[in-house]
Design a protein around this motif. Sequence first.
Motif, PDB file in Angstrom:
ATOM      1  N   GLN A  46       1.177  -1.405   0.272  1.00  0.00           N
ATOM      2  CA  GLN A  46      -0.209   0.220  -0.439  1.00  0.00           C
ATOM      3  C   GLN A  46       0.700   0.979   0.125  1.00  0.00           C
ATOM      4  OE1 GLN A  46      -2.480  -1.498  -0.380  1.00  0.00           O
ATOM      5  NE2 GLN A  46      -3.806  -0.616   0.256  1.00  0.00           N
ATOM      6  N   VAL A  47       0.268   2.318  -0.182  1.00  0.00           N
ATOM      7  CA  VAL A  47       0.550   3.520  -0.247  1.00  0.00           C
ATOM      8  C   VAL A  47       0.068   4.323   0.448  1.00  0.00           C
ATOM      9  CG1 VAL A  47       1.486   5.450  -1.556  1.00  0.00           C
ATOM     10  CG2 VAL A  47       1.736   3.101  -2.978  1.00  0.00           C
ATOM     11  N   PHE A  48       0.855   5.101   1.173  1.00  0.00           N
ATOM     12  CA  PHE A  48      -0.199   6.289   2.554  1.00  0.00           C
ATOM     13  C   PHE A  48      -0.168   7.398   2.190  1.00  0.00           C
ATOM     14  CE2 PHE A  48       1.001   1.385   4.391  1.00  0.00           C
ATOM     15  CZ  PHE A  48      -0.286   1.472   4.946  1.00  0.00           C
ATOM     16  N   ASN A  49      -0.348   7.929   2.329  1.00  0.00           N
ATOM     17  CA  ASN A  49      -0.437   9.529   2.162  1.00  0.00           C
ATOM     18  C   ASN A  49      -0.309   9.843   3.913  1.00  0.00           C
ATOM     19  OD1 ASN A  49      -0.521  12.755   2.826  1.00  0.00           O
ATOM     20  ND2 ASN A  49      -2.472  12.222   1.363  1.00  0.00           N
ATOM     21  N   MET A  50       0.731  10.590   4.210  1.00  0.00           N
ATOM     22  CA  MET A  50       1.315  10.382   5.215  1.00  0.00           C
ATOM     23  C   MET A  50       0.671  11.564   6.467  1.00  0.00           C
ATOM     24  SD  MET A  50       2.712   7.377   6.384  1.00  0.00           S
ATOM     25  CE  MET A  50       3.528   7.564   7.959  1.00  0.00           C
ATOM     26  N   SER A  51       0.158  12.458   5.791  1.00  0.00           N
ATOM     27  CA  SER A  51      -0.958  14.016   6.175  1.00  0.00           C
ATOM     28  C   SER A  51      -2.433  12.983   6.820  1.00  0.00           C
ATOM     29  CB  SER A  51      -0.715  14.630   5.883  1.00  0.00           C
ATOM     30  OG  SER A  51      -1.721  13.788   4.311  1.00  0.00           O
ATOM     31  N   MET A  52      -2.404  11.578   6.234  1.00  0.00           N
ATOM     32  CA  MET A  52      -3.449  11.555   7.012  1.00  0.00           C
ATOM     33  C   MET A  52      -3.283  10.812   7.755  1.00  0.00           C
ATOM     34  SD  MET A  52      -5.336  10.844   3.471  1.00  0.00           S
ATOM     35  CE  MET A  52      -6.746  10.555   4.063  1.00  0.00           C
TER      36      MET A  52
ATOM     37  N   PRO B  41       6.030  13.560   2.079  1.00  0.00           N
ATOM     38  CA  PRO B  41       4.241  13.007   2.012  1.00  0.00           C
ATOM     39  C   PRO B  41       3.685  11.852   2.598  1.00  0.00           C
ATOM     40  CG  PRO B  41       5.545  13.739   0.705  1.00  0.00           C
ATOM     41  CD  PRO B  41       6.528  13.767   1.200  1.00  0.00           C
ATOM     42  N   TYR B  42       4.574  10.766   1.803  1.00  0.00           N
ATOM     43  CA  TYR B  42       4.241   9.321   1.044  1.00  0.00           C
ATOM     44  C   TYR B  42       5.378   8.371   1.061  1.00  0.00           C
ATOM     45  CZ  TYR B  42       0.697  11.620  -1.807  1.00  0.00           C
ATOM     46  OH  TYR B  42       0.386  12.597  -2.590  1.00  0.00           O
TER      47      TYR B  42
ATOM     48  N   PHE C  74       5.770   4.189   0.342  1.00  0.00           N
ATOM     49  CA  PHE C  74       5.761   3.974  -0.826  1.00  0.00           C
ATOM     50  C   PHE C  74       6.283   2.282  -0.122  1.00  0.00           C
ATOM     51  CE2 PHE C  74       6.287   7.596  -2.563  1.00  0.00           C
ATOM     52  CZ  PHE C  74       5.003   8.123  -3.530  1.00  0.00           C
TER      53      PHE C  74
ATOM     54  N   PRO D  32      -3.706   5.805   7.201  1.00  0.00           N
ATOM     55  CA  PRO D  32      -4.768   5.731   6.874  1.00  0.00           C
ATOM     56  C   PRO D  32      -5.693   4.991   6.741  1.00  0.00           C
ATOM     57  CG  PRO D  32      -3.120   7.489   5.697  1.00  0.00           C
ATOM     58  CD  PRO D  32      -1.905   6.368   6.384  1.00  0.00           C
TER      59      PRO D  32
END
Length: 141
Positions: A81-87, A104-105, A107, A130
């Motif tokens: 999974q790829v995560f948007n770390m701001s979430m 920011p991500y 990967f 997230p």
Amino acid sequence: MTSCMGFSYTVAAVIMLSSTLIFFGIVYTSYVQSNENIANANQKLVKSIYDLENTHVSITGYYYNSSSSLFIVNLTNNGSQVFNMSMANVLINGTMVKFNVSGPYLFPLQAVSISFKEPAGTYSLEIVMPDGYEIFREVVS
């Protein structure tokens, strides 16, 4: 009189038939809409389960910088999974804290560092990704 009576029966039958058609039209529309909502919810559930099964983020290490009172936690994504770390969320002893992240991500097969400001001590750290995946660790400075 009979012709008037026959007419009133006809009108009553037409009204009953029309009412029945309108009633079943409303019921059918509601039925179709509820089935569509259930199908959409099932698709979201399947996606959520897939995401959780393909998530594997781990804490590879941490350290405490006493001069800046910062905990630095290193994370590695060994899943797909790829995560948007701001979430993502970081909780210390069950309370959300503000944090900074090195990218920011997150990967697959990538590492990032999360930093947050806390005084020296022992804390229960929880990182919530997230998709709901949670990582628990006790951190000691």
